[in-house]
Design a protein around this motif. Structure first.
Motif, PDB file in Angstrom:
ATOM      1  N   LYS A  74       0.825  -1.216   0.000  1.00 49.72           N
ATOM      2  CA  LYS A  74       0.000   0.000   0.000  1.00 49.72           C
ATOM      3  C   LYS A  74       0.857   1.262   0.000  1.00 49.72           C
ATOM      4  CE  LYS A  74      -2.251   0.970   3.766  1.00 49.72           C
ATOM      5  NZ  LYS A  74      -3.090   0.873   4.983  1.00 49.72           N
ATOM      6  N   HIS A 159     -13.107   4.339  -8.464  1.00 48.92           N
ATOM      7  CA  HIS A 159     -11.747   4.337  -7.919  1.00 48.92           C
ATOM      8  C   HIS A 159     -11.670   5.157  -6.641  1.00 48.92           C
ATOM      9  CE1 HIS A 159     -10.082   2.462 -11.517  1.00 48.92           C
ATOM     10  NE2 HIS A 159     -10.713   3.352 -12.256  1.00 48.92           N
ATOM     11  N   THR A 160     -10.839   4.738  -5.701  1.00 46.92           N
ATOM     12  CA  THR A 160     -10.571   5.531  -4.503  1.00 46.92           C
ATOM     13  C   THR A 160      -9.440   6.520  -4.798  1.00 46.92           C
ATOM     14  OG1 THR A 160      -8.886   4.040  -3.618  1.00 46.92           O
ATOM     15  CG2 THR A 160     -11.197   3.578  -3.044  1.00 46.92           C
ATOM     16  N   LYS A 162      -6.681   6.804  -3.160  1.00 48.76           N
ATOM     17  CA  LYS A 162      -5.408   6.091  -3.065  1.00 48.76           C
ATOM     18  C   LYS A 162      -5.107   5.327  -4.350  1.00 48.76           C
ATOM     19  CE  LYS A 162      -4.586   5.605   1.882  1.00 48.76           C
ATOM     20  NZ  LYS A 162      -4.266   4.667   2.983  1.00 48.76           N
ATOM     21  N   ASP A 163      -6.135   4.689  -4.922  1.00 48.32           N
ATOM     22  CA  ASP A 163      -5.945   3.975  -6.187  1.00 48.32           C
ATOM     23  C   ASP A 163      -5.534   4.942  -7.289  1.00 48.32           C
ATOM     24  OD1 ASP A 163      -6.664   1.597  -5.013  1.00 48.32           O
ATOM     25  OD2 ASP A 163      -8.759   1.707  -5.639  1.00 48.32           O
ATOM     26  N   ARG A 167      -2.037   5.875 -10.196  1.00 44.39           N
ATOM     27  CA  ARG A 167      -2.165   5.715 -11.644  1.00 44.39           C
ATOM     28  C   ARG A 167      -2.408   7.018 -12.401  1.00 44.39           C
ATOM     29  NH1 ARG A 167      -3.750   0.798 -13.586  1.00 44.39           N
ATOM     30  NH2 ARG A 167      -3.349   1.776 -15.599  1.00 44.39           N
TER      31      ARG A 167
END
Length: 223
Positions: A74, A159-160, A162-163, A167
């Motif tokens: 993470k 999507h969060t 963090k995700d 990207r």
């Protein structure tokens, strides 16, 4: 006892050296925690505020790995160690004690491994629209959902933050636990009445920069 543990840790790294060298960059930092303390830390190019003998803090990757005995992969903010980082933790055992081997990399490591998003598909009512990433002004986490904004329109994405942080292109910057902003959409930077940074976007939207991300924002924007 500490020196003995450090020696064991070094031996462990040597045993796994061939495996680690296959995929870990040579400038990665590596830490080993056993029980409730870090017994080994080798600095990398991306440094965090961690030292041998330091206690394992609640909420850290080491804490989760040791308590759950599972691999943890993470991105972490700078709350615990003074700098954001991407960490991969592996459960290990040293002389019968549960431990964790942590590989520490820059927070954008996944961006380097995976192609950044070129568009996001957003939902409005019962319709979905693919939106080119450069058209998005900012992204917000609100009421357990993620929203992004284009020309004053609001879209929902699965999507969060963090995700997305892993990207999105480098033109996007995390400024707050609730906001990611497109740097190209910023019109000016000022200070509010509490001397915190305030970003004003070209569409007039004002976004606060939290203390947690202040240093990252200043470094990215060069002031």
């Amino acid at each position: 006892m500490m020196k003995a543990n450090v020696g064991i840790a070094k031996e462990l790294l040597q045993q796994y050296a061939a495996i680690l060298d296959d995929w870990i960059p040579k400038d990665a930092a590596v830490a080993i925690a056993v029980g409730d303390r870090y017994i080994y830390y080798v600095e990398g190019i991306h440094q965090i505020e961690l030292k041998e003998g330091q206690p394992v803090m609640s909420g850290s990757i080491a804490d989760k790995v040791i308590s759950e005995r599972l691999k943890v992969d993470k991105i972490m903010d700078n709350t615990l160690f003074g700098a954001s980082y991407y960490g991969i933790g592996y459960p290990i055992d040293l002389q019968g004690q549960p431990g964790a081997l942590i590989v520490i990399l820059p927070p954008n490591y996944h961006v380097l491994k995976h192609e950044p998003f070129r568009f996001l598909t957003g939902k409005q009512e019962e319709e979905w629209s693919p939106i080119p990433i450069e058209e998005i002004a900012y992204i917000e986490s609100l009421q357990k959902k993620t929203w992004f904004y284009v020309d004053g329109e609001q879209f929902c994405t699965s999507h969060t933050l963090k995700d997305l942080q892993l990207r999105l292109p480098k033109t996007f910057l995390r400024i707050h636990r609730s906001y990611i902003v497109n740097i190209l959409a910023i019109e000016r930077i000022s200070r509010d009445i509490t001397s915190n940074l305030l970003l004003t976007l070209r569409d007039g939207t004002e976004l606060p920069v939290s203390q947690t991300y202040m240093a990252d924002v200043k470094k990215a924007l060069g002031f």
